[in-house]
Every structure is written in structure tokens, then in C-alpha cells.
Design a protein around this motif. Sequence first.
Motif, mmCIF file in Angstrom:
data_model
loop_
_atom_site.group_PDB
_atom_site.id
_atom_site.type_symbol
_atom_site.label_atom_id
_atom_site.label_comp_id
_atom_site.label_asym_id
_atom_site.label_seq_id
_atom_site.Cartn_x
_atom_site.Cartn_y
_atom_site.Cartn_z
ATOM 1 N N ASN A 86 0.808 -1.216 0.000
ATOM 2 C CA ASN A 86 0.000 0.000 0.000
ATOM 3 C C ASN A 86 0.848 1.275 0.000
ATOM 4 O OD1 ASN A 86 -2.451 1.297 -0.094
ATOM 5 N ND2 ASN A 86 -2.802 1.223 2.108
ATOM 6 N N SER A 87 1.991 1.248 -0.698
ATOM 7 C CA SER A 87 2.872 2.408 -0.891
ATOM 8 C C SER A 87 3.555 2.916 0.366
ATOM 9 C CB SER A 87 2.106 3.570 -1.565
ATOM 10 O OG SER A 87 1.569 3.176 -2.789
ATOM 11 N N PHE A 88 3.567 2.123 1.402
ATOM 12 C CA PHE A 88 4.345 2.489 2.585
ATOM 13 C C PHE A 88 5.814 2.111 2.374
ATOM 14 C CE2 PHE A 88 1.485 4.011 5.799
ATOM 15 C CZ PHE A 88 0.236 3.507 5.434
ATOM 16 N N GLU A 89 6.681 2.878 2.987
ATOM 17 C CA GLU A 89 8.084 2.535 3.009
ATOM 18 C C GLU A 89 8.669 2.934 4.358
ATOM 19 O OE1 GLU A 89 9.845 4.728 -0.274
ATOM 20 O OE2 GLU A 89 10.565 6.246 1.126
ATOM 21 N N ALA A 90 9.806 2.374 4.695
ATOM 22 C CA ALA A 90 10.452 2.699 5.961
ATOM 23 C C ALA A 90 11.952 2.780 5.735
ATOM 24 C CB ALA A 90 10.132 1.667 7.029
ATOM 25 N N GLU A 91 12.588 3.593 6.534
ATOM 26 C CA GLU A 91 14.031 3.760 6.421
ATOM 27 C C GLU A 91 14.702 3.394 7.726
ATOM 28 O OE1 GLU A 91 15.367 7.500 4.910
ATOM 29 O OE2 GLU A 91 17.472 6.867 4.897
ATOM 30 N N PHE A 92 15.642 2.468 7.640
ATOM 31 C CA PHE A 92 16.412 2.026 8.803
ATOM 32 C C PHE A 92 17.636 2.913 8.956
ATOM 33 C CE2 PHE A 92 18.383 -0.581 11.879
ATOM 34 C CZ PHE A 92 19.693 -0.818 11.508
ATOM 35 N N SER B 130 19.344 4.545 15.475
ATOM 36 C CA SER B 130 18.509 3.489 16.058
ATOM 37 C C SER B 130 17.040 3.746 15.756
ATOM 38 C CB SER B 130 18.721 3.397 17.585
ATOM 39 O OG SER B 130 20.049 3.054 17.881
ATOM 40 N N SER B 131 16.781 4.004 14.488
ATOM 41 C CA SER B 131 15.410 4.350 14.118
ATOM 42 C C SER B 131 14.936 3.535 12.923
ATOM 43 C CB SER B 131 15.304 5.836 13.810
ATOM 44 O OG SER B 131 16.031 6.155 12.635
ATOM 45 N N PHE B 132 13.635 3.478 12.796
ATOM 46 C CA PHE B 132 12.998 2.766 11.673
ATOM 47 C C PHE B 132 11.662 3.466 11.425
ATOM 48 C CE2 PHE B 132 12.717 -0.471 8.661
ATOM 49 C CZ PHE B 132 11.596 -1.272 8.807
ATOM 50 N N HIS B 133 11.733 4.623 10.802
ATOM 51 C CA HIS B 133 10.545 5.451 10.606
ATOM 52 C C HIS B 133 9.749 5.003 9.388
ATOM 53 C CE1 HIS B 133 12.233 7.745 13.743
ATOM 54 N NE2 HIS B 133 12.946 8.601 13.023
ATOM 55 N N LEU B 134 8.448 5.055 9.529
ATOM 56 C CA LEU B 134 7.528 4.661 8.454
ATOM 57 C C LEU B 134 7.064 5.914 7.716
ATOM 58 C CD1 LEU B 134 5.819 2.247 7.262
ATOM 59 C CD2 LEU B 134 4.000 2.992 8.839
ATOM 60 N N GLN B 135 6.971 5.803 6.388
ATOM 61 C CA GLN B 135 6.593 6.970 5.609
ATOM 62 C C GLN B 135 5.616 6.604 4.505
ATOM 63 O OE1 GLN B 135 10.342 9.590 4.952
ATOM 64 N NE2 GLN B 135 11.114 7.558 5.387
ATOM 65 N N LYS B 136 4.829 7.597 4.121
ATOM 66 C CA LYS B 136 3.958 7.455 2.954
ATOM 67 C C LYS B 136 3.805 8.824 2.323
ATOM 68 C CE LYS B 136 -0.297 5.361 1.278
ATOM 69 N NZ LYS B 136 -1.493 4.535 1.588
ATOM 70 N N ALA B 137 3.891 8.871 1.028
ATOM 71 C CA ALA B 137 3.891 10.158 0.324
ATOM 72 C C ALA B 137 2.523 10.837 0.336
ATOM 73 C CB ALA B 137 4.354 9.956 -1.118
ATOM 74 N N SER B 138 1.466 10.037 0.274
ATOM 75 C CA SER B 138 0.130 10.623 0.191
ATOM 76 C C SER B 138 -0.860 9.660 0.851
ATOM 77 C CB SER B 138 -0.247 10.866 -1.277
ATOM 78 O OG SER B 138 -1.569 11.363 -1.376
ATOM 79 N N VAL B 139 -1.403 10.069 1.975
ATOM 80 C CA VAL B 139 -2.271 9.158 2.717
ATOM 81 C C VAL B 139 -3.709 9.238 2.222
ATOM 82 C CG1 VAL B 139 -0.849 9.180 4.789
ATOM 83 C CG2 VAL B 139 -2.702 10.856 4.553
ATOM 84 N N HIS B 140 -4.415 8.145 2.451
ATOM 85 C CA HIS B 140 -5.829 8.037 2.112
ATOM 86 C C HIS B 140 -6.614 7.839 3.394
ATOM 87 C CE1 HIS B 140 -9.439 5.981 0.409
ATOM 88 N NE2 HIS B 140 -9.239 6.865 -0.572
ATOM 89 N N TRP B 141 -7.906 8.214 3.385
ATOM 90 C CA TRP B 141 -8.698 8.078 4.618
ATOM 91 C C TRP B 141 -8.692 6.633 5.111
ATOM 92 C CZ3 TRP B 141 -12.643 4.644 4.705
ATOM 93 C CH2 TRP B 141 -13.181 4.246 3.460
#
Lengths: 113, 114
Positions: free
Chosen positions: B61-67, B72-83
Motif C-alpha cells: 500500500n505504498s508504505f516505506e520505511a528507512e532504517f 537506532s530508528s525505523f521510521h515509516l513513511q507514505k507520500a500521500s495518505v488516504h482516509w
Amino acid sequence: ETAVFQTPNYHVTQVGNEVSFNCKQTLGHDTMYWYKQDSKKLLKIMFSYNNKQLIVNETVPRRFSPQSSDKAHLNLRIKSVEPEDSAVYLCASSHGLGGDTQYFGPGTRLLVL
Amino acid sequence: AQSVTQPDARVTVSEGASLQLRCKYSYSATPYLFWYVQYPRQGLQLLLKYYSGDPVVQGVNSFEAEFSKSNSSFHLQKASVHWSDSAVYFCALSMITNAYKVIFGKGTHLHVLP
């Protein structure tokens, strides 16, 4: 489609009663888990089994006991429920340990009156 | 001690906006890291996971994360969220040195305004 099945969906009982929850997975996995999720959505591992052997047994009250008949089933029995046992109990399975994805059932919601 | 911290209990964004959900972990060895999502009245579902290789991982569902090992992080990101992305998101850590025990963060409730 759900591949980890839990019954019942919802259970209401009185303090001191015994309850039993069932979990079955049809994924052919070797490892199964029980988690407790409280009203704030906080998740805590309770037990995990790998090939029917207990791997993780967190510090849970002794009234909780897991029961594994085969690799596809892991039930949870609570011998004498307390009000603080009210929660959602989530069952999960994975192929092995470590980095394998866990597949969760929909949960059993327990309310202790 | 090993831990997973999700500092934001609730995040509200408008539909179409970008999203970042934060996750910090504490673990001395190489971690297995996961992001799961839980929709109402359902169990958790995997979004993505990381162990080694490219620090940016793509998920469903177009999510990505960067380690980031240094942070010591693993943030989740999405360019354009949907309801329909409104749900509770959990970061999780699996520990090789502790019988592969998995610990979850406290979760972040995401509310997307239509």
C-alpha cells in the motif's frame, strides 16, 4: 482471507470462572504465539511455541496456561479469571522464529465482570 | 534493556498529505524490524520488515520505511495518505539474542481527515 482462526470472538464471564480460547492456523507454520492487548492497544507477548515446544513464557500469572496439541493449534486457558484479564487476546503464527512475518487472528475479546 | 519507542501516540493528517510515523529501538545486536497495521476489530497485518541490505524498504500500500543504525530508528513513511489508512500502526523488534522474542511499540493511532 484469514488464515489464523480464533474462537470465540467475544466472551463475557464472571470473576473466578475458567475460560478457554482456541486458535488454529492453516498456514503450515511451525511457530504460534499468544498476545494480550489491553484497552490502550498495548501488546504484550504471553507465550510462543515452536514445533509444539514452549519457547517464550513471559511473566504471566500462573492461572494462564497454553495448550498445544499439534503445530496448527495453540489454545489458551485461564483457570480463574480476574477483572484485569479483560482484554483482547491475539493469536499469531509464523513459519519459524526471528525475522519471519507473524500472521494474526482477529482476536478474542474477553470481558470479566 | 531492549525496547521499542513510538513517541507519537496519535497523529492526525489530512487526506493527500505526507506521513511519517516514528520508531526508535534499543538493541545492541542486529535487529529484525517490522511495521504492522491494525484496523478496527482486526488482528495485525504486516506492512514491511527489515533485517539487512538497502536501508529503505518498500511495503504494501505504498508504505516505506528507512532504517538508520546510527539513529537506532525505523521510521515509516507514505507520500500521500488516504482516509482508509486510518488505523493503529505498530513498530516491532525481533531479538536474535533473546530467543527471537518480539517486542512491540505502544502503537500510533493515525487519523486521516477526509
